[in-house]
Design an enzyme around this catalytic site. Structure first.
Site, PDB file in Angstrom:
ATOM      1  N   LYS A  67       3.412  55.036  13.179  1.00 33.47           N
ATOM      2  CA  LYS A  67       4.890  54.435  13.789  1.00 33.47           C
ATOM      3  C   LYS A  67       4.812  55.354  15.067  1.00 33.47           C
ATOM      4  O   LYS A  67       4.763  56.526  15.219  1.00 33.47           O
ATOM      5  CB  LYS A  67       5.905  54.957  12.984  1.00 33.47           C
ATOM      6  CG  LYS A  67       7.239  54.540  13.759  1.00 33.47           C
ATOM      7  CD  LYS A  67       8.193  54.566  12.760  1.00 33.47           C
ATOM      8  CE  LYS A  67       9.026  56.013  12.492  1.00 33.47           C
ATOM      9  NZ  LYS A  67      10.306  55.770  11.908  1.00 33.47           N
ATOM     10  N   HIS A 138      24.826  56.165  11.586  1.00 34.16           N
ATOM     11  CA  HIS A 138      24.031  54.820  11.414  1.00 34.16           C
ATOM     12  C   HIS A 138      23.300  54.832  10.031  1.00 34.16           C
ATOM     13  O   HIS A 138      23.652  53.951   9.394  1.00 34.16           O
ATOM     14  CB  HIS A 138      23.248  54.720  12.566  1.00 34.16           C
ATOM     15  CG  HIS A 138      22.317  53.548  12.602  1.00 34.16           C
ATOM     16  ND1 HIS A 138      22.726  52.194  12.615  1.00 34.16           N
ATOM     17  CD2 HIS A 138      21.037  53.569  12.332  1.00 34.16           C
ATOM     18  CE1 HIS A 138      21.802  51.510  12.753  1.00 34.16           C
ATOM     19  NE2 HIS A 138      20.751  52.312  12.348  1.00 34.16           N
ATOM     20  N   GLN A 139      22.775  55.972   9.748  1.00 33.61           N
ATOM     21  CA  GLN A 139      21.765  56.172   8.529  1.00 33.61           C
ATOM     22  C   GLN A 139      22.752  56.212   7.415  1.00 33.61           C
ATOM     23  O   GLN A 139      22.505  55.744   6.329  1.00 33.61           O
ATOM     24  CB  GLN A 139      21.233  57.329   8.563  1.00 33.61           C
ATOM     25  CG  GLN A 139      20.102  57.523   9.736  1.00 33.61           C
ATOM     26  CD  GLN A 139      18.966  56.529   9.972  1.00 33.61           C
ATOM     27  OE1 GLN A 139      18.922  55.886   8.794  1.00 33.61           O
ATOM     28  NE2 GLN A 139      18.519  56.206  11.116  1.00 33.61           N
ATOM     29  N   ASN A 160      33.022  64.023   6.761  1.00 36.43           N
ATOM     30  CA  ASN A 160      32.388  63.807   7.962  1.00 36.43           C
ATOM     31  C   ASN A 160      32.928  64.966   9.018  1.00 36.43           C
ATOM     32  O   ASN A 160      34.051  64.868   9.193  1.00 36.43           O
ATOM     33  CB  ASN A 160      32.288  62.221   8.612  1.00 36.43           C
ATOM     34  CG  ASN A 160      31.323  62.293   9.560  1.00 36.43           C
ATOM     35  OD1 ASN A 160      30.134  62.788   9.422  1.00 36.43           O
ATOM     36  ND2 ASN A 160      31.416  61.779  10.611  1.00 36.43           N
ATOM     37  N   SER A 199      23.132  64.867  12.045  1.00 34.49           N
ATOM     38  CA  SER A 199      22.386  65.647  13.000  1.00 34.49           C
ATOM     39  C   SER A 199      22.826  66.952  13.108  1.00 34.49           C
ATOM     40  O   SER A 199      22.489  67.516  14.519  1.00 34.49           O
ATOM     41  CB  SER A 199      22.385  64.744  14.283  1.00 34.49           C
ATOM     42  OG  SER A 199      23.757  64.366  14.587  1.00 34.49           O
ATOM     43  N   THR A 221      17.986  66.613   8.095  1.00 34.13           N
ATOM     44  CA  THR A 221      17.046  67.683   8.675  1.00 34.13           C
ATOM     45  C   THR A 221      15.652  67.266   8.719  1.00 34.13           C
ATOM     46  O   THR A 221      14.899  67.263   7.917  1.00 34.13           O
ATOM     47  CB  THR A 221      17.198  68.981   8.045  1.00 34.13           C
ATOM     48  OG1 THR A 221      18.845  69.305   8.046  1.00 34.13           O
ATOM     49  CG2 THR A 221      16.544  70.238   8.707  1.00 34.13           C
ATOM     50  N   GLY A 292      14.436  65.481   2.280  1.00 39.01           N
ATOM     51  CA  GLY A 292      13.773  64.406   2.668  1.00 39.01           C
ATOM     52  C   GLY A 292      13.419  64.323   4.105  1.00 39.01           C
ATOM     53  O   GLY A 292      14.481  64.209   4.805  1.00 39.01           O
TER      54      GLY A 292
HETATM   55  P1  NAD Z   1      24.335  59.277  14.125  1.00 35.55           P
HETATM   56  O1  NAD Z   1      24.297  59.679  15.499  1.00 35.55           O
HETATM   57  O2  NAD Z   1      24.797  57.556  13.887  1.00 35.55           O
HETATM   58  O3  NAD Z   1      25.352  59.657  13.146  1.00 35.55           O
HETATM   59  C1  NAD Z   1      25.195  61.479  13.323  1.00 35.55           C
HETATM   60  C2  NAD Z   1      26.140  61.978  11.987  1.00 35.55           C
HETATM   61  O4  NAD Z   1      25.903  63.422  12.110  1.00 35.55           O
HETATM   62  C3  NAD Z   1      27.674  61.654  12.156  1.00 35.55           C
HETATM   63  O5  NAD Z   1      28.137  61.502  10.911  1.00 35.55           O
HETATM   64  C4  NAD Z   1      28.299  62.652  12.728  1.00 35.55           C
HETATM   65  O6  NAD Z   1      29.535  62.986  12.347  1.00 35.55           O
HETATM   66  C5  NAD Z   1      27.478  63.801  12.200  1.00 35.55           C
HETATM   67  N1  NAD Z   1      27.257  65.208  13.073  1.00 35.55           N
HETATM   68  C6  NAD Z   1      27.250  65.187  14.467  1.00 35.55           C
HETATM   69  N2  NAD Z   1      27.203  66.388  14.781  1.00 35.55           N
HETATM   70  C7  NAD Z   1      27.615  67.197  13.521  1.00 35.55           C
HETATM   71  C8  NAD Z   1      27.902  68.701  13.363  1.00 35.55           C
HETATM   72  N3  NAD Z   1      27.772  69.393  14.314  1.00 35.55           N
HETATM   73  N4  NAD Z   1      27.948  69.156  12.103  1.00 35.55           N
HETATM   74  C9  NAD Z   1      28.129  68.096  11.002  1.00 35.55           C
HETATM   75  N5  NAD Z   1      27.841  66.785  11.224  1.00 35.55           N
HETATM   76  C10 NAD Z   1      27.619  66.242  12.628  1.00 35.55           C
HETATM   77  O7  NAD Z   1      23.014  59.313  13.629  1.00 35.55           O
HETATM   78  P2  NAD Z   1      22.008  58.790  12.305  1.00 35.55           P
HETATM   79  O8  NAD Z   1      20.998  57.647  12.755  1.00 35.55           O
HETATM   80  O9  NAD Z   1      23.118  58.497  11.247  1.00 35.55           O
HETATM   81  O10 NAD Z   1      21.047  59.921  11.947  1.00 35.55           O
HETATM   82  C11 NAD Z   1      21.566  61.124  11.358  1.00 35.55           C
HETATM   83  C12 NAD Z   1      20.426  62.269  11.161  1.00 35.55           C
HETATM   84  O11 NAD Z   1      19.334  61.649  10.334  1.00 35.55           O
HETATM   85  C13 NAD Z   1      19.769  62.548  12.376  1.00 35.55           C
HETATM   86  O12 NAD Z   1      19.582  63.943  12.345  1.00 35.55           O
HETATM   87  C14 NAD Z   1      18.274  61.824  12.356  1.00 35.55           C
HETATM   88  O13 NAD Z   1      17.411  62.604  13.145  1.00 35.55           O
HETATM   89  C15 NAD Z   1      18.183  61.941  10.740  1.00 35.55           C
HETATM   90  N6  NAD Z   1      17.090  61.081  10.154  1.00 35.55           N
HETATM   91  C16 NAD Z   1      16.486  61.403   9.483  1.00 35.55           C
HETATM   92  C17 NAD Z   1      15.464  60.473   8.787  1.00 35.55           C
HETATM   93  C18 NAD Z   1      14.496  61.151   7.719  1.00 35.55           C
HETATM   94  O14 NAD Z   1      13.551  60.599   7.249  1.00 35.55           O
HETATM   95  N7  NAD Z   1      15.011  62.252   6.925  1.00 35.55           N
HETATM   96  C19 NAD Z   1      15.270  59.214   9.189  1.00 35.55           C
HETATM   97  C20 NAD Z   1      16.026  58.699  10.202  1.00 35.55           C
HETATM   98  C21 NAD Z   1      17.128  59.779  10.744  1.00 35.55           C
END
Ligand code: NAD
Length: 321
Positions: A67, A138-139, A160, A199, A221, A292
């Site tokens: 990817k 989003h996730q 949140n 995040s 994470t 994960g």
């Molecule tokens: P997003 O920007 O749509 O949402 C971010 C989330 O984090 C929100 O709920 C926000 O309120 C919260 N947040 C932001 N700052 C914060 C803080 N200081 N303390 C606590 N919460 C806080 O992002 P997303 O697309 O939902 O992605 C979320 C996370 O998932 C990202 O870190 C991304 O890298 C990770 N991710 C992981 C995988 C995996 O396979 N493990 C896959 C995709 C994304």
């Protein structure tokens, strides 16, 4: 070479197909039949973008590829495009010729949600009733939608950092006919399953916010420095992951290992539980935690699955390449 564009993925891919693909590839990884290549992730010094590659080879499923993609923070504001952009490339393992190019944006959310769902299936208590969400971005919506299919959940509770985003997950709960309640972090003690997908770079969920018997899926994470849960929680829990090397370097376990609270050998592969070589949850009081981190093989597995569905439905474009 077959092309399945991003716009077709929504109608083709199902949560069940993503779940099956991810469960199977986690099992193959633990059996030593599939492995991930080292991840490349670079700040490219243009548009503040982070770009990289996650690849691997599944000898059992004969899926080879990568990817390519990353994060372009200015996309939405400047161009009306989403900030995360990715594409999966599959190759014929017999010849090395490219076999498919597949839009990877929606697939990333589906495969990430499938991973926590697979962990819930294999590690949560069968009688789990309350699911707690930390995160509402989003996730998170994808995570909750998939998780609700794994147990007969009767209630969703959510916290949140930005409370104004909570309606994103309340909507998913409502659509599934499950009541939703916003709680403070200490209210998470009511949850039987907790998914954390933020995040954050510092922990929100503390060890004393998690009751005995809970299954926690830490999904946010995926980079050095990020952290969602207190390291002490990992010391109290039985820790599982998609890939141990990632868990202890870029996953949630990086902090507990760095602080000397757990060792690499304390982290087990979820695939081993799927294969029955690790007993997984052995008591109703045990806290299980799935770290994960997200592996390339998940992306390849769901991409291969969507290519099959696209071929079946006559939607894939075949180009002579
Ligand atoms: P997003 O920007 O749509 O949402 C971010 C989330 O984090 C929100 O709920 C926000 O309120 C919260 N947040 C932001 N700052 C914060 C803080 N200081 N303390 C606590 N919460 C806080 O992002 P997303 O697309 O939902 O992605 C979320 C996370 O998932 C990202 O870190 C991304 O890298 C990770 N991710 C992981 C995988 C995996 O396979 N493990 C896959 C995709 C994304």
């Amino acid at each position: 070479m077959l092309i399945v564009p991003e716009r077709e993925i929504g109608d083709l891919m199902t949560r069940q197909a993503a779940f099956d693909a991810v469960e199977k590839v986690f099992a193959a990884m633990a059996a030593g039949d599939a492995y991930n290549f080292p991840v490349v992730r670079e700040a490219i010094g243009h548009e503040d973008a982070l770009y990289g590659f996650k690849g691997g080879f599944d000898r059992a499923g004969l899926t080879l590829g990568l990817k390519a993609g990353g994060y372009w923070p200015n996309n939405l504001e400047k161009r009306g495009l989403i900030n995360h952009q990715s594409t999966v490339f599959l190759f014929d393992p017999d010849t090395g010729k490219p076999s498919a190019m597949v839009g990877g944006n929606l697939l990333t959310a589906l495969r990430t949600a499938a991973a926590s769902s697979v962990s819930i299936k294999h590690l949560a208590r069968a009688d789990a009733k309350v699911i707690g969400m930390i995160g509402a971005g989003h996730q998170a919506a994808f995570q909750l939608r998939a998780a609700l299919e794994q147990r007969a959940f009767e209630k969703v509770i959510g916290w949140n950092y930005h409370p104004e985003m909570l309606p994103n997950i309340e909507k998913v709960a409502n659509e599934s006919g499950v009541p939703f309640e916003a709680v403070e972090l200490d209210g998470m003690t009511e949850a039987d399953v907790i998914i954390s997908i933020t995040s954050a770079f510092s922990p929100s969920l503390m060890a004393n916010h998690v009751s005995p018997g809970t299954h926690v899926a830490c999904m946010g994470t995926d980079t050095k420095g990020k952290q969602e849960v207190e390291a002490a929680l990992l010391a109290k829990a039985s820790v599982f992951t998609d890939e141990v090397a990632q868990s202890i370097t870029i996953g949630e376990a990086q902090h507990a290992v760095a602080e000397g609270l757990i060792k690499e050998s304390d982290v087990a592969q979820l695939g081993a539980v799927i294969n029955g070589t690790n007993s997984g949850r052995i008591s109703d009081d045990q806290i299980t935690l799935f770290d994960g981190t997200g592996v390339g093989l998940q992306d390849l597995a769901v991409a291969a699955s969507v290519v099959e569905l696209a071929v079946e439905k006559g939607i894939a474009t075949d180009v002579d390449f």
